[in-house]
Design a protein around this motif. Structure first.
Motif, PDB file in Angstrom:
ATOM      1  N   LEU A 137       0.838  -0.894   0.250  1.00 32.28           N
ATOM      2  CA  LEU A 137      -0.079  -0.007   0.304  1.00 32.28           C
ATOM      3  C   LEU A 137       0.688   1.261  -0.225  1.00 32.28           C
ATOM      4  O   LEU A 137      -0.199   2.020  -0.545  1.00 32.28           O
ATOM      5  CB  LEU A 137      -0.822  -0.249   0.821  1.00 32.28           C
ATOM      6  N   THR A 138       1.907   0.930   0.937  1.00 30.91           N
ATOM      7  CA  THR A 138       2.849   2.290   0.708  1.00 30.91           C
ATOM      8  C   THR A 138       3.440   2.788  -0.412  1.00 30.91           C
ATOM      9  O   THR A 138       3.292   3.525  -0.834  1.00 30.91           O
ATOM     10  CB  THR A 138       4.176   2.140   1.906  1.00 30.91           C
ATOM     11  N   LEU A 139       3.544   1.432  -1.086  1.00 30.96           N
ATOM     12  CA  LEU A 139       4.041   1.895  -2.686  1.00 30.96           C
ATOM     13  C   LEU A 139       3.459   2.282  -3.536  1.00 30.96           C
ATOM     14  O   LEU A 139       3.834   3.013  -4.871  1.00 30.96           O
ATOM     15  CB  LEU A 139       5.344   0.311  -3.371  1.00 30.96           C
ATOM     16  N   LEU A 140       2.093   1.843  -3.635  1.00 25.61           N
ATOM     17  CA  LEU A 140       1.244   2.446  -4.322  1.00 25.61           C
ATOM     18  C   LEU A 140       0.824   3.573  -3.913  1.00 25.61           C
ATOM     19  O   LEU A 140       0.204   4.475  -4.968  1.00 25.61           O
ATOM     20  CB  LEU A 140       0.063   1.346  -4.249  1.00 25.61           C
ATOM     21  N   GLY A 141       0.718   4.425  -2.765  1.00 22.40           N
ATOM     22  CA  GLY A 141       0.609   5.406  -2.592  1.00 22.40           C
ATOM     23  C   GLY A 141       1.454   6.748  -2.562  1.00 22.40           C
ATOM     24  O   GLY A 141       1.689   7.217  -3.816  1.00 22.40           O
ATOM     25  N   TRP A 142       2.998   5.744  -2.626  1.00 17.53           N
ATOM     26  CA  TRP A 142       4.175   6.784  -3.452  1.00 17.53           C
ATOM     27  C   TRP A 142       3.685   6.714  -4.511  1.00 17.53           C
ATOM     28  O   TRP A 142       4.097   7.890  -5.581  1.00 17.53           O
ATOM     29  CB  TRP A 142       5.004   5.683  -2.962  1.00 17.53           C
ATOM     30  N   GLY A 143       3.464   5.129  -5.862  1.00 19.62           N
ATOM     31  CA  GLY A 143       3.322   5.622  -7.315  1.00 19.62           C
ATOM     32  C   GLY A 143       2.215   6.665  -7.913  1.00 19.62           C
ATOM     33  O   GLY A 143       2.306   7.425  -8.736  1.00 19.62           O
ATOM     34  N   TRP A 144       1.369   6.652  -6.860  1.00 21.34           N
ATOM     35  CA  TRP A 144       0.025   7.054  -7.296  1.00 21.34           C
ATOM     36  C   TRP A 144       0.263   8.716  -6.951  1.00 21.34           C
ATOM     37  O   TRP A 144       0.166  10.048  -7.670  1.00 21.34           O
ATOM     38  CB  TRP A 144      -1.080   6.845  -6.262  1.00 21.34           C
ATOM     39  N   LYS A 145       1.454   8.562  -6.467  1.00 26.69           N
ATOM     40  CA  LYS A 145       1.832  10.869  -5.872  1.00 26.69           C
ATOM     41  C   LYS A 145       2.346  10.734  -7.211  1.00 26.69           C
ATOM     42  O   LYS A 145       2.431  12.407  -7.511  1.00 26.69           O
ATOM     43  CB  LYS A 145       2.488  10.671  -4.454  1.00 26.69           C
TER      44      LYS A 145
END
Length: 311
Positions: free
Chosen positions: A184-192
Motif C-alpha cells: 500500500l505504501t509503494l502504491l501510494g508513492w507511485g500514485w503521488k
C-alpha cells in the motif's frame, strides 16, 4: 497567504482515522483479528480520536463555526454537506462495533454487521471528502482522475500502517499484514508521483483573454478588483517558489513513503519487540510526511479566478 492548517490537519487525520476504522471493522468484526480489550480500546480509540480531532479542527476553517450545523441541510447538492452527514452517521455503527468487539469481546453476528457498516461509512466519508475537491472545475489540479482515488489510497495506506503498528504493539502482527502495508505504501508513492507528473504537464487553455472574452491583444489587469484579500486568494491563490515546491516534494517522498517502506521491509528480518518499534516509527513518519503532502496539495492548486490578478 497560505493553506489553512486546519484543513491540512483535517484531511490527514480523518483519512488515517477512517482507514484504520475500516480495517478494524472488517477484520475485527469478521473474526480475522480476535477480540482483545486493550488492542481494541487503543485501536478504536485511535481511529475515532483522529476522526474527531480532524472534524473539530475543520470548524476552525469556518468564518462562523457556530453555524456549521446548517451545512448538513444541503446534502442534496453539496459534497461538503454529504461529507458532514456521512461522518456523523459513521459514528453510530462504529460505536456499536466498539461496544461489541472491545467491551463484550465478541465478533460475528450483529458485531460483524456493525463493523462492516462502519467500514462502509468510513469509505463513503473519504469519497465525499475527495469529491469536494475533485468536483471543483475551476481548479485544474484537483479536477482530475487522480484526486478521488488518491484520497482512498492514502486513507488505506495511512490507516493500514497505523493498523499494523497497533497489531505489532500488542504482539498480534503478521508477515502478511506487513507485506500488505508495504504494498500500500509503494502504491501510494507511485500514485503521488503520477499525480505530480500529471499536474506539472497540465496545459490550462484559459487565459485572461478567454476569461474576459476580450481579443486583439494581451489583457492585463491595471489594478486589483478590490483592496483586500479574499477567500480565494488566501486559499487557492498561494504562490510557492518552484525550488521550495521541489524540496517539499522530496520531504514528502522521504517521510511519507521511502522511510516507512524501508522500515516495514526491515521488520521482516527482525523479531518482536523490534518489529513493533519499527512499525510505530513508520506510522509516525508517514503521518508527518502526509501533513507535508496535504499542504502541497493545497499550496500548488490554482483557482482560475487568479487570472484576474495577473497570475
Amino acid at each position: 497567504m497560505h493553506p489553512a492548517f486546519s484543513v491540512v490537519f483535517f484531511t490527514t487525520a480523518t483519512g488515517a482515522g477512517y482507514g484504520l476504522l475500516a480495517l478494524l471493522g472488517v477484520l475485527g468484526g469478521l473474526g480475522f483479528v480476535e477480540p482483545d480489550f486493550w488492542l481494541g480500546l487503543v485501536g478504536i480509540g485511535l481511529a475515532l480520536g483522529l476522526i474527531a480531532a480532524g472534524l473539530l479542527s475543520s470548524t476552525g476553517h469556518l468564518g462562523r463555526p457556530e453555524r456549521a450545523w446548517r451545512a448538513f441541510s444541503q446534502w442534496r447538492s453539496s459534497w461538503l454537506s454529504r461529507e458532514g452527514v456521512a461522518s456523523v452517521a459513521t459514528f453510530i455503527p462504529a460505536g456499536l462495533f466498539g461496544i461489541g468487539w472491545v467491551f463484550l469481546g465478541r465478533n460475528g453476528g450483529w458485531v460483524a454487521i456493525a463493523g462492516v457498516l462502519a467500514a462502509l461509512g468510513a469509505v463513503t466519508t473519504v469519497c465525499t471528502t475527495g469529491m469536494i475537491y475533485a468536483s471543483l472545475k475551476p481548479i485544474a489540479q484537483w479536477h482530475s482522475r487522480f484526486t478521488l482515488p488518491g484520497y482512498l489510497i492514502f486513507s488505506a495506506m495511512t490507516g493500514g500502517v497505523l493498523f499494523n503498528a497497533v497489531l505489532q504493539g500488542f504482539g498480534g502482527g503478521s508477515r502478511a499484514v506487513l507485506a500488505f502495508m508495504l504494498v500500500l505504501t509503494l502504491l501510494g508513492w507511485g500514485w503521488k508521483l503520477a499525480t505530480w507528473r500529471h499536474n506539472d504537464e497540465l496545459e490550462i487553455p484559459t487565459t485572461a483573454n478567454t476569461a474576459t472574452g476580450l481579443a486583439g491583444g494581451t489583457v492585463r489587469s491595471l489594478e486589483w478588483p478590490h483592496n483586500e484579500e479574499n477567500y480565494l486568494l488566501k486559499e487557492m491563490g498561494f504562490r510557492i517558489a518552484r525550488k521550495h515546491a521541489a524540496k517539499l516534494r522530496q520531504i514528502t517522498q522521504v517521510l511519507a513513503f521511502a522511510l516507512p517502506a524501508l522500515l516495514l521491509a526491515g521488520a521482516f528480518v527482525l523479531t518482536w519487540p523490534a518489529v513493533a518499534v519499527l512499525s510505530v516509527i513508520a506510522a509516525l513518519l508517514q503521518l508527518a510526511g502526509m501533513l507535508v503532502e496535504r499542504w502541497l496539495f493545497f499550496a500548488e492548486a490554482k483557482h482560475t479566478v487568479t487570472l484576474y490578478y495577473g497570475r
